[in-house]
Motif scaffolding. Sequence first.
Motif, PDB file in Angstrom:
ATOM      1  N   GLU A   1       0.829  -1.210   0.000  1.00  0.00           N
ATOM      2  CA  GLU A   1       0.000   0.000   0.000  1.00  0.00           C
ATOM      3  C   GLU A   1       0.861   1.258   0.000  1.00  0.00           C
ATOM      4  O   GLU A   1       0.548   2.236  -0.680  1.00  0.00           O
ATOM      5  CB  GLU A   1      -0.933  -0.015   1.212  1.00  0.00           C
ATOM      6  N   GLU A   2       1.938   1.237   0.775  1.00  0.00           N
ATOM      7  CA  GLU A   2       2.853   2.377   0.796  1.00  0.00           C
ATOM      8  C   GLU A   2       3.510   2.561  -0.571  1.00  0.00           C
ATOM      9  O   GLU A   2       3.690   3.681  -1.048  1.00  0.00           O
ATOM     10  CB  GLU A   2       3.921   2.175   1.878  1.00  0.00           C
ATOM     11  N   ASP A   3       3.873   1.442  -1.208  1.00  0.00           N
ATOM     12  CA  ASP A   3       4.496   1.494  -2.531  1.00  0.00           C
ATOM     13  C   ASP A   3       3.532   2.086  -3.555  1.00  0.00           C
ATOM     14  O   ASP A   3       3.915   2.929  -4.377  1.00  0.00           O
ATOM     15  CB  ASP A   3       4.926   0.080  -2.946  1.00  0.00           C
ATOM     16  N   TRP A   4       2.262   1.666  -3.503  1.00  0.00           N
ATOM     17  CA  TRP A   4       1.266   2.195  -4.433  1.00  0.00           C
ATOM     18  C   TRP A   4       1.029   3.683  -4.195  1.00  0.00           C
ATOM     19  O   TRP A   4       0.865   4.461  -5.138  1.00  0.00           O
ATOM     20  CB  TRP A   4      -0.041   1.425  -4.321  1.00  0.00           C
ATOM     21  N   LYS A   5       1.026   4.110  -2.934  1.00  0.00           N
ATOM     22  CA  LYS A   5       0.831   5.524  -2.619  1.00  0.00           C
ATOM     23  C   LYS A   5       1.901   6.380  -3.288  1.00  0.00           C
ATOM     24  O   LYS A   5       1.603   7.428  -3.873  1.00  0.00           O
ATOM     25  CB  LYS A   5       0.867   5.732  -1.101  1.00  0.00           C
ATOM     26  N   VAL A   6       3.155   5.927  -3.245  1.00  0.00           N
ATOM     27  CA  VAL A   6       4.265   6.658  -3.876  1.00  0.00           C
ATOM     28  C   VAL A   6       4.067   6.712  -5.390  1.00  0.00           C
ATOM     29  O   VAL A   6       4.236   7.768  -6.024  1.00  0.00           O
ATOM     30  CB  VAL A   6       5.611   5.990  -3.530  1.00  0.00           C
ATOM     31  N   LYS A   7       3.684   5.586  -5.980  1.00  0.00           N
ATOM     32  CA  LYS A   7       3.496   5.534  -7.433  1.00  0.00           C
ATOM     33  C   LYS A   7       2.329   6.412  -7.872  1.00  0.00           C
ATOM     34  O   LYS A   7       2.415   7.111  -8.891  1.00  0.00           O
ATOM     35  CB  LYS A   7       3.276   4.086  -7.872  1.00  0.00           C
ATOM     36  N   ARG A   8       1.244   6.373  -7.111  1.00  0.00           N
ATOM     37  CA  ARG A   8       0.085   7.199  -7.461  1.00  0.00           C
ATOM     38  C   ARG A   8       0.440   8.683  -7.408  1.00  0.00           C
ATOM     39  O   ARG A   8       0.067   9.452  -8.302  1.00  0.00           O
ATOM     40  CB  ARG A   8      -1.076   6.906  -6.507  1.00  0.00           C
ATOM     41  N   GLU A   9       1.150   9.094  -6.358  1.00  0.00           N
ATOM     42  CA  GLU A   9       1.547  10.501  -6.236  1.00  0.00           C
ATOM     43  C   GLU A   9       2.406  10.929  -7.418  1.00  0.00           C
ATOM     44  O   GLU A   9       2.286  12.053  -7.916  1.00  0.00           O
ATOM     45  CB  GLU A   9       2.298  10.713  -4.917  1.00  0.00           C
ATOM     46  N   TYR A  10       3.265  10.031  -7.888  1.00  0.00           N
ATOM     47  CA  TYR A  10       4.124  10.344  -9.035  1.00  0.00           C
ATOM     48  C   TYR A  10       3.282  10.497 -10.304  1.00  0.00           C
ATOM     49  O   TYR A  10       3.500  11.421 -11.100  1.00  0.00           O
ATOM     50  CB  TYR A  10       5.167   9.244  -9.210  1.00  0.00           C
ATOM     51  N   LEU A  11       2.315   9.601 -10.496  1.00  0.00           N
ATOM     52  CA  LEU A  11       1.446   9.679 -11.673  1.00  0.00           C
ATOM     53  C   LEU A  11       0.625  10.968 -11.665  1.00  0.00           C
ATOM     54  O   LEU A  11       0.451  11.612 -12.706  1.00  0.00           O
ATOM     55  CB  LEU A  11       0.516   8.460 -11.720  1.00  0.00           C
ATOM     56  N   VAL A  12       0.117  11.342 -10.492  1.00  0.00           N
ATOM     57  CA  VAL A  12      -0.652  12.586 -10.375  1.00  0.00           C
ATOM     58  C   VAL A  12       0.250  13.785 -10.643  1.00  0.00           C
ATOM     59  O   VAL A  12      -0.135  14.731 -11.338  1.00  0.00           O
ATOM     60  CB  VAL A  12      -1.297  12.683  -8.976  1.00  0.00           C
ATOM     61  N   GLN A  13       1.463  13.746 -10.109  1.00  0.00           N
ATOM     62  CA  GLN A  13       2.423  14.836 -10.315  1.00  0.00           C
ATOM     63  C   GLN A  13       2.751  15.001 -11.796  1.00  0.00           C
ATOM     64  O   GLN A  13       2.875  16.124 -12.298  1.00  0.00           O
ATOM     65  CB  GLN A  13       3.699  14.545  -9.526  1.00  0.00           C
ATOM     66  N   LYS A  14       2.869  13.877 -12.511  1.00  0.00           N
ATOM     67  CA  LYS A  14       3.188  13.911 -13.941  1.00  0.00           C
ATOM     68  C   LYS A  14       1.950  14.116 -14.811  1.00  0.00           C
ATOM     69  O   LYS A  14       2.026  14.104 -16.035  1.00  0.00           O
ATOM     70  CB  LYS A  14       3.895  12.614 -14.343  1.00  0.00           C
ATOM     71  N   ARG A  15       0.805  14.299 -14.155  1.00  0.00           N
ATOM     72  CA  ARG A  15      -0.459  14.599 -14.832  1.00  0.00           C
ATOM     73  C   ARG A  15      -0.855  13.527 -15.849  1.00  0.00           C
ATOM     74  O   ARG A  15      -1.292  13.832 -16.972  1.00  0.00           O
ATOM     75  CB  ARG A  15      -0.385  15.972 -15.506  1.00  0.00           C
ATOM     76  N   VAL A  16      -0.695  12.289 -15.447  1.00  0.00           N
ATOM     77  CA  VAL A  16      -1.173  11.185 -16.287  1.00  0.00           C
ATOM     78  C   VAL A  16      -2.694  11.218 -16.260  1.00  0.00           C
ATOM     79  O   VAL A  16      -3.310  11.197 -15.199  1.00  0.00           O
ATOM     80  CB  VAL A  16      -0.644   9.832 -15.770  1.00  0.00           C
ATOM     81  N   ARG A  17      -3.288  11.286 -17.430  1.00  0.00           N
ATOM     82  CA  ARG A  17      -4.733  11.467 -17.551  1.00  0.00           C
ATOM     83  C   ARG A  17      -5.426  10.131 -17.803  1.00  0.00           C
ATOM     84  O   ARG A  17      -4.907   9.281 -18.536  1.00  0.00           O
ATOM     85  CB  ARG A  17      -5.019  12.439 -18.694  1.00  0.00           C
ATOM     86  N   SER A  18      -6.588   9.948 -17.189  1.00  0.00           N
ATOM     87  CA  SER A  18      -7.399   8.755 -17.422  1.00  0.00           C
ATOM     88  C   SER A  18      -8.522   9.088 -18.395  1.00  0.00           C
ATOM     89  O   SER A  18      -9.124  10.164 -18.320  1.00  0.00           O
ATOM     90  CB  SER A  18      -7.992   8.243 -16.104  1.00  0.00           C
ATOM     91  N   VAL A  19      -8.808   8.155 -19.305  1.00  0.00           N
ATOM     92  CA  VAL A  19      -9.890   8.338 -20.282  1.00  0.00           C
ATOM     93  C   VAL A  19     -10.784   7.108 -20.263  1.00  0.00           C
ATOM     94  O   VAL A  19     -10.332   6.004 -19.948  1.00  0.00           O
ATOM     95  CB  VAL A  19      -9.337   8.571 -21.711  1.00  0.00           C
ATOM     96  N   ASP A  20     -12.062   7.297 -20.597  1.00  0.00           N
ATOM     97  CA  ASP A  20     -12.959   6.146 -20.662  1.00  0.00           C
ATOM     98  C   ASP A  20     -12.820   5.452 -22.014  1.00  0.00           C
ATOM     99  O   ASP A  20     -12.069   5.897 -22.895  1.00  0.00           O
ATOM    100  CB  ASP A  20     -14.403   6.556 -20.384  1.00  0.00           C
ATOM    101  N   ALA A  21     -13.542   4.357 -22.185  1.00  0.00           N
ATOM    102  CA  ALA A  21     -13.369   3.522 -23.377  1.00  0.00           C
ATOM    103  C   ALA A  21     -13.714   4.268 -24.674  1.00  0.00           C
ATOM    104  O   ALA A  21     -12.975   4.185 -25.664  1.00  0.00           O
ATOM    105  CB  ALA A  21     -14.222   2.264 -23.241  1.00  0.00           C
ATOM    106  N   LYS A  22     -14.815   5.005 -24.677  1.00  0.00           N
ATOM    107  CA  LYS A  22     -15.216   5.714 -25.902  1.00  0.00           C
ATOM    108  C   LYS A  22     -14.231   6.817 -26.265  1.00  0.00           C
ATOM    109  O   LYS A  22     -13.932   7.037 -27.445  1.00  0.00           O
ATOM    110  CB  LYS A  22     -16.630   6.273 -25.734  1.00  0.00           C
ATOM    111  N   GLU A  23     -13.717   7.508 -25.245  1.00  0.00           N
ATOM    112  CA  GLU A  23     -12.717   8.539 -25.501  1.00  0.00           C
ATOM    113  C   GLU A  23     -11.424   7.910 -26.017  1.00  0.00           C
ATOM    114  O   GLU A  23     -10.761   8.459 -26.905  1.00  0.00           O
ATOM    115  CB  GLU A  23     -12.452   9.330 -24.214  1.00  0.00           C
ATOM    116  N   ALA A  24     -11.077   6.738 -25.491  1.00  0.00           N
ATOM    117  CA  ALA A  24      -9.874   6.040 -25.957  1.00  0.00           C
ATOM    118  C   ALA A  24     -10.010   5.654 -27.430  1.00  0.00           C
ATOM    119  O   ALA A  24      -9.060   5.804 -28.212  1.00  0.00           O
ATOM    120  CB  ALA A  24      -9.639   4.792 -25.107  1.00  0.00           C
ATOM    121  N   LEU A  25     -11.183   5.179 -27.821  1.00  0.00           N
ATOM    122  CA  LEU A  25     -11.416   4.817 -29.218  1.00  0.00           C
ATOM    123  C   LEU A  25     -11.313   6.043 -30.117  1.00  0.00           C
ATOM    124  O   LEU A  25     -10.710   5.991 -31.198  1.00  0.00           O
ATOM    125  CB  LEU A  25     -12.793   4.163 -29.363  1.00  0.00           C
TER     126      LEU A  25
END
Length: 234
Positions: free
Chosen positions: A71-95
């Motif tokens: 859980e601690e490892d995931w917390k660090v990775k999530r913070e890094y992804l948020v910091q790097k502004r990795v964006r999530s998209v839904d399936a239709k937007e991905a298509l």
Amino acid sequence: MAAFTPIALQYSSTSSLHSLLPSLEASRDHNSWWGKVRSYKSAGKRSLQQNITRGLTIQSAATKPAKSPAEEDWKVKREYLVQKRVRSVDAKEALRLQKENNFVILDVRPEAEFKEAHPPDAINVQIYRLIKEWTAWDIARRAAFAFFGIFSGTEENPEFIQSVEAKLDKNAKIIVACSAGGTLKPSQNLPEGQQSRSLIAAYLLVLNGFSNVFHLEGGLYSWFKEDLPSVSEE
């Protein structure tokens, strides 16, 4: 008699008044005593409530479960992804992004799952693979998986980044996908979001210099549920 009556009445009144004084004093003292008792009871009740509250607070702090290393490892990775502004998209937007903006869908599921069904033109590089070696450590890991009824134990693919680099440029526009998808969005039950294979893969890609990394929210489960285009290699 006329003169006597007022005296008698006066005496009687005075006598009655004096006879009442002890009762009044007793009543006053009694009320004062009960007032003190009520005051002490009220103060004691407040003190008890405060002690209970403090006890509950201490107990809550003491019994709050510590986060596991994972859980601690995931917390660090999530913070890094948020910091790097990795964006999530839904399936239709991905298509849409795949069709209109030359995005590549990187499917990080096991090869067998990829062959069953995947989005057209998707690329497969599995983030986890079956345990290959037969060292004492690998045998122990297989036994641990088998204990939980999993007879195809996996390990992180050490060649993941190397394999992606062989297929995609670091400036390529990538949407990383797995089965479930996970999420970076916090919620009441999941304050750190929910990790997944695709988010772990996105973390490794960004960490290794890939600059246009997106993530498929809801995973390929949502892609197939939306009945979006898919192909099979079987």
